[in-house]
Write a protein that holds these residues in place. Structure first.
Motif, short mmCIF file in Angstrom:
data_model
loop_
_atom_site.label_atom_id
_atom_site.label_comp_id
_atom_site.label_asym_id
_atom_site.label_seq_id
_atom_site.Cartn_x
_atom_site.Cartn_y
_atom_site.Cartn_z
N ASN A 42 27.83 56.90 -63.63
CA ASN A 42 28.63 55.72 -63.29
C ASN A 42 27.86 54.41 -63.50
O ASN A 42 28.43 53.37 -63.73
CB ASN A 42 29.03 55.77 -61.80
N GLU A 70 39.06 55.92 -73.30
CA GLU A 70 39.99 55.56 -72.22
C GLU A 70 39.34 55.78 -70.84
O GLU A 70 39.41 54.90 -69.97
CB GLU A 70 41.24 56.42 -72.35
N ASP A 71 38.69 56.94 -70.68
CA ASP A 71 38.02 57.26 -69.41
C ASP A 71 36.95 56.22 -69.08
O ASP A 71 36.85 55.75 -67.94
CB ASP A 71 37.36 58.64 -69.48
N GLN A 73 36.72 53.18 -70.23
CA GLN A 73 37.39 51.89 -70.03
C GLN A 73 37.78 51.71 -68.56
O GLN A 73 37.55 50.66 -67.98
CB GLN A 73 38.65 51.85 -70.91
N THR A 74 38.35 52.77 -67.96
CA THR A 74 38.78 52.64 -66.57
C THR A 74 37.58 52.46 -65.64
O THR A 74 37.71 51.95 -64.55
CB THR A 74 39.59 53.88 -66.10
N ARG A 75 36.40 52.89 -66.10
CA ARG A 75 35.18 52.67 -65.31
C ARG A 75 34.45 51.42 -65.78
O ARG A 75 33.28 51.22 -65.45
CB ARG A 75 34.26 53.90 -65.44
N ARG A 76 35.11 50.65 -66.59
CA ARG A 76 34.52 49.42 -67.16
C ARG A 76 33.21 49.69 -67.89
O ARG A 76 32.24 48.95 -67.75
CB ARG A 76 34.32 48.35 -66.06
N GLN A 77 33.21 50.76 -68.60
CA GLN A 77 32.04 51.09 -69.44
C GLN A 77 32.46 51.04 -70.90
O GLN A 77 33.56 51.47 -71.24
CB GLN A 77 31.50 52.49 -69.08
#
Lengths: 123, 506
Positions: A42, A70-71, A73-77
């Motif tokens: 994370n 996409e995954d 992106q949702t964690r702002r990575q």
């Protein structure tokens, strides 16, 4: 043949750098997805994936990369891919517009520079 | 009875007359006679003794209070089928005695005439015969087991490899009816080549069959790891030495390049292969002398390279084919060479021809393994391949299609792009068109007038792409082929991809 991702142990300026080696198709994509999902902490600002040693990718592999983007992106990575000029998989990646989900760079250095610039100067 | 020795054979006497039982005890059960006689007055008691303590033999009176005639015999046979039964009858009742033999009794003794010698001899004979039968049955079971083991360890079908025709035979030894330790193996190598192995474990029976399984697996593992032939045998030799006992085997391993039509091979004391190239006679391939695996001091095995060329045939065998008592191995090799020369071209037919023509007259003492490998003629057009509907088939199909395209003049880019399109069609066949279970899909490729047509067909139902996810495969097929044709019907889906060679595609 086994298709697998390997990551350099330390992050570089907060980015995790890895490399995928082998053909990515319906037979290898699932194992690779599980491996990638378990490898990204994370705390990383993003992932730079070198696809230079990937001689072949099919739509199952493309689906994996879209999903990973996409995954993250949702964690702002960020997810950035490295594919050298003239690599055989370039045509396929271009046809499915992968760069819309993850920017594609010709080298790790350029990918890292772009990733850092993006942190300093968010869009 | 308390005086029984540990080595005494327990004989169970089932007899309702106490008087006769005492008489028998005196006749055959006295201390030092080797017989520990146990008396039961009723069938019921006898059954209990048989089940708890067992017996080497039963002496059974046919007139018992709780079972008359053959009833008692049948019940005891059912209870302990391995224990021999000798029946005691009245002299006048020969007919019943014969019926008893038919019902499974080992022997019959007329009570009135039976003396000590006769009874002892009859008991000993019955026991020995029962032991012999048991040993034979155990041997039978062992043979069946070893034969089964060997069959399980041999490939039940050869992989379909574009550019290489393959056929193989295994003939178990007939004489002695014991399995041997011969094996063969064919596998896809990581570099796109084909590995062919043949070997012969010294010895027979289940131990040889088991060792064969170990060596076949070890050799296969080293081959699949991508080691060159010499290294594969060097490592298998080290593995053989690591096993307990005096494991020893001969082996021959070939790494075949179907595209270049070349062969690299290494040999460990095995019979050399015979090669036949179109336009010239068959000949034995000369290999440097080598020793079997697991013998002498550890060594590195060397590699011999040969050019096969279009249409070249290689024949690999074990010594069971060419060597037998009274025949020199060289004479056998000469006969094999002649048979390959005069035989039919088709690998399957050639196998049959070789087995008939070469197998020596005294054959059957050893098992035989035989592999025929043949390079395709230069242009194999059209080609057809059936593969299991499983994702693991995809890489094999890609390698095959790519090789075919390049052989037919496609550029690297054309070959790559069409391979991607065919891969997507095949992935569709595998992913969407099949319910669970064994199934295959077919791929045909044809070059007509500079235009390639690849047909991928399955026997399932086409499911229209759902959403963007599956739609990408369709996008790729459409972009990478000049023309795409999908016909879906009751009996399956046929995807046709067309592309002209020599023009720039995408």
């Amino acid at each position: 043949m086994i298709t697998a991702a390997t990551f350099t142990p330390a992050t570089n300026a907060g980015f995790l750098i890895g490399e995928i080696r082998g053909e990515i198709d319906m037979a290898t994509a699932r194992g690779l997805r599980d491996q990638l999902a378990a490898s990204v902490p994370n705390t990383a600002k993003g992932v730079l994936l070198d696809l230079s040693p990937v001689p072949y990718i099919d739509s199952a592999g493309i689906r994996l990369l879209f999903g990973l983007a996409e995954d993250l992106q949702t964690r702002r990575q960020q997810l950035r891919l490295v594919v050298p000029e003239g690599a055989p998989i370039q045509t396929v990646l271009r046809l499915v517009d992968l760069h819309a989900a993850a920017p594609i760079h010709p080298s790790i250095d350029e990918a890292l520079a772009a990733a850092e610039a993006c942190i300093l100067d968010p869009l | 009875m308390g005086s029984a020795e540990a080595t005494d054979q327990r004989v169970l006497l089932v007899e309702d007359s106490r008087l006769y039982a005492e008489l028998m005890q005196d006749m055959i059960g006295s201390p030092g006679s080797g017989i520990d006689l146990v008396h039961c007055g009723e069938l019921w008691d006898a059954a209990e003794v048989l089940l708890t303590d067992g017996a080497a033999c039963v002496l059974l009176d046919l007139t018992l209070p709780d079972a008359s005639g053959l009833e008692g015999l049948k019940q005891l046979r059912k209870l302990a089928p391995d224990v021999p039964i000798v029946v005691l009858t009245a002299l006048a009742d020969e007919e019943q005695a014969i019926a008893a033999l038919k019902a499974g009794a080992q022997d019959y003794l007329p009570k009135e005439r039976a003396d000590s010698d006769l009874i002892c001899r009859s008991v000993r004979y019955a026991v020995e015969r029962a032991e012999l039968t048991r040993a034979e049955m155990a041997l039978d079971r062992a043979e069946t087991l070893a034969g089964h083991l060997q069959r399980t360890l041999l490939p039940d079908s050869l992989p379909s490899i574009f550019g290489v025709g393959l056929a193989a035979r295994y003939v178990p030894r007939a004489v002695g009816a014991s399995v041997g330790g011969d094996w063969y193996d064919v596998m896809h190598l990581p570099d796109g080549g084909v590995g062919v192995a043949i070997g012969d474990v010294v010895g027979h029976g289940s131990q040889a069959a088991a060792l064969m399984g170990q060596l076949r697996t070890a050799l296969r593992a080293y081959a699949l790891a991508g080691y060159p032939p010499g290294e594969v045998l060097t490592k298998t030799d080290a593995y053989t030495r690591s096993l307990n006992g005096d494991a020893m085997a001969t082996a021959l391993y070939l790494a075949v390049d179907p595209e270049e039509r070349a062969v690299r091979m290494a040999c460990a004391g095995h019979v050399p292969p015979v090669v036949l190239r179109p336009g010239s006679g068959a000949s034995e391939i000369e290999l440097p002398p080598s020793s079997p695996l697991g013998v002498g001091s550890p060594r590195a095995y060397s590699e011999t390279n040969i050019a096969g060329g279009p249409g070249a045939t290689l024949v690999l065998c074990t010594d069971g084919l060419i060597e037998s008592r009274g025949w020199e191995i060289q004479g056998g090799l000469d006969r094999l060479t002649r048979a390959v020369d005069s035989g039919p071209r088709d690998p399957e037919q050639l196998c049959d021809h070789i087995l008939t023509a070469v197998t020596p007259a005294g054959a059957g003492e050893d098992d035989i393994a035989l592999v025929v490998m043949q390079f395709a003629e230069l242009v194999d057009n059209p080609f057809h391949v059936s593969l299991p509907a499983s994702p693991v088939s995809l890489s094999e199909l890609r390698a095959t299609v790519g090789r075919w395209l390049r052989q037919n003049g496609a550029t690297q880019t054309e070959s790559y792009e069409l391979t991607v399109a065919v891969g997507e069609a095949a992935a569709n066949a595998i992913e969407h068109a099949y319910p669970l279970g064994d199934a295959e899909f077919d791929t045909r490729a044809e070059l007509v007038g500079g235009r390639v047509c690849v047909t991928v067909s399955d026997r399932g139902r086409w499911r229209p792409p759902r959403g963007q996810e599956t739609g990408r495969g369709l996008v790729l097929m459409e972009a990478l082929a000049d023309e795409l044709d999908i016909v879906s019907g009751e009996h399956g889906t046929v995807v046709k991809l067309y592309r002209a060679l020599g023009t720039q595609g995408t």
